[in-house]
Scaffold this motif. Structure first.
Motif, PDB file in Angstrom:
ATOM      1  N   MET A   1       0.839  -1.179  -0.039  1.00  9.29           N
ATOM      2  CA  MET A   1       0.013  -0.087   0.137  1.00  9.29           C
ATOM      3  C   MET A   1       0.856   1.210  -0.052  1.00  9.29           C
ATOM      4  SD  MET A   1      -3.121   1.157   2.623  1.00  9.29           S
ATOM      5  CE  MET A   1      -2.096   1.454   3.960  1.00  9.29           C
TER       6      MET A   1
ATOM      7  N   TYR B   1      -6.214   1.636 -13.834  1.00 13.79           N
ATOM      8  CA  TYR B   1      -5.499   0.726 -12.971  1.00 13.79           C
ATOM      9  C   TYR B   1      -6.010  -0.367 -12.169  1.00 13.79           C
ATOM     10  CZ  TYR B   1      -2.167   4.399 -13.969  1.00 13.79           C
ATOM     11  OH  TYR B   1      -1.303   5.400 -14.401  1.00 13.79           O
ATOM     12  N   GLU B   2      -5.407  -1.479 -12.053  1.00 16.19           N
ATOM     13  CA  GLU B   2      -5.999  -2.519 -11.302  1.00 16.19           C
ATOM     14  C   GLU B   2      -6.114  -2.437  -9.647  1.00 16.19           C
ATOM     15  OE1 GLU B   2      -4.584  -7.410 -10.809  1.00 16.19           O
ATOM     16  OE2 GLU B   2      -3.890  -6.211 -12.517  1.00 16.19           O
ATOM     17  N   SER B   3      -5.077  -1.459  -9.176  1.00 12.85           N
ATOM     18  CA  SER B   3      -5.183  -1.272  -7.920  1.00 12.85           C
ATOM     19  C   SER B   3      -6.370  -0.710  -7.302  1.00 12.85           C
ATOM     20  CB  SER B   3      -4.036  -0.283  -7.617  1.00 12.85           C
ATOM     21  OG  SER B   3      -2.941  -0.863  -7.669  1.00 12.85           O
ATOM     22  N   LYS B   4      -6.702  -1.105  -6.080  1.00 10.83           N
ATOM     23  CA  LYS B   4      -8.009  -0.262  -5.424  1.00 10.83           C
ATOM     24  C   LYS B   4      -7.322   1.145  -5.013  1.00 10.83           C
ATOM     25  CE  LYS B   4     -11.015  -0.553  -1.419  1.00 10.83           C
ATOM     26  NZ  LYS B   4     -11.282  -1.318  -0.158  1.00 10.83           N
TER      27      LYS B   4
ATOM     28  N   ALA C   1      -3.532   3.923  -2.651  1.00  8.98           N
ATOM     29  CA  ALA C   1      -3.519   2.689  -3.506  1.00  8.98           C
ATOM     30  C   ALA C   1      -2.995   1.571  -2.922  1.00  8.98           C
ATOM     31  CB  ALA C   1      -2.963   2.974  -4.888  1.00  8.98           C
ATOM     32  N   ASN C   2      -3.393   0.310  -3.266  1.00  4.04           N
ATOM     33  CA  ASN C   2      -3.278  -0.944  -2.871  1.00  4.04           C
ATOM     34  C   ASN C   2      -3.332  -1.949  -4.095  1.00  4.04           C
ATOM     35  OD1 ASN C   2      -2.385  -3.305  -1.431  1.00  4.04           O
ATOM     36  ND2 ASN C   2      -4.109  -3.346  -0.132  1.00  4.04           N
ATOM     37  N   GLY C   3      -2.086  -2.549  -4.361  1.00 11.02           N
ATOM     38  CA  GLY C   3      -2.404  -3.244  -5.794  1.00 11.02           C
ATOM     39  C   GLY C   3      -1.009  -3.431  -6.841  1.00 11.02           C
ATOM     40  N   PRO C   4      -1.055  -4.175  -7.561  1.00 10.48           N
ATOM     41  CA  PRO C   4       0.253  -4.562  -8.210  1.00 10.48           C
ATOM     42  C   PRO C   4       0.771  -3.223  -8.999  1.00 10.48           C
ATOM     43  CG  PRO C   4      -1.573  -5.128  -9.528  1.00 10.48           C
ATOM     44  CD  PRO C   4      -2.168  -4.886  -8.251  1.00 10.48           C
ATOM     45  N   ASP C   5      -0.241  -2.002  -9.287  1.00  7.42           N
ATOM     46  CA  ASP C   5       0.342  -0.973  -9.963  1.00  7.42           C
ATOM     47  C   ASP C   5       0.245   0.239  -9.248  1.00  7.42           C
ATOM     48  OD1 ASP C   5      -2.510  -1.064 -10.181  1.00  7.42           O
ATOM     49  OD2 ASP C   5      -2.541  -1.107 -12.201  1.00  7.42           O
ATOM     50  N   GLU C   6       0.239   0.282  -7.886  1.00  8.20           N
ATOM     51  CA  GLU C   6      -0.046   1.273  -7.016  1.00  8.20           C
ATOM     52  C   GLU C   6       0.701   2.551  -7.055  1.00  8.20           C
ATOM     53  OE1 GLU C   6       2.489  -0.610  -3.013  1.00  8.20           O
ATOM     54  OE2 GLU C   6       0.032  -1.003  -3.567  1.00  8.20           O
TER      55      GLU C   6
END
Length: 85
Positions: free
Chosen positions: A1, A29-32, A65-70
């Protein structure tokens, strides 16, 4: 994160367009991604949620942001918020 706090740089006559652009950026983006402001946490991919924040020029927002592209997601959103013309 990852999270960063940014200060909004919006022209006085800004309407909904900057919010719509932020939602478009977040949606790439994929991230939340959430925007935290005034003790509220809003999904940055939700146009209705983002419009309900009612932020303006000079307000501080925390982008989280939290995810692979954060990192890339937060950086692009930060750059947009700080440079809206």
């Amino acid at each position: 994160m990852i999270s960063k706090t940014v200060v909004v740089n919006l022209p006085a006559d800004a309407e909904a367009r900057p919010v719509a652009v932020l939602v478009q950026i977040a949606s790439k983006y994929e991230s939340k991604i959430t925007i935290n402001s005034q003790n509220r946490r809003i999904n940055a991919k939700s146009i209705m949620g983002m419009m309900s924040l009612g932020f303006g020029n000079g307000d501080a927002l925390e982008i989280e942001a939290n995810g692979p592209d954060e990192e890339v997601a937060v950086e692009e959103m930060k750059n947009y918020i700080e440079s809206v013309k």
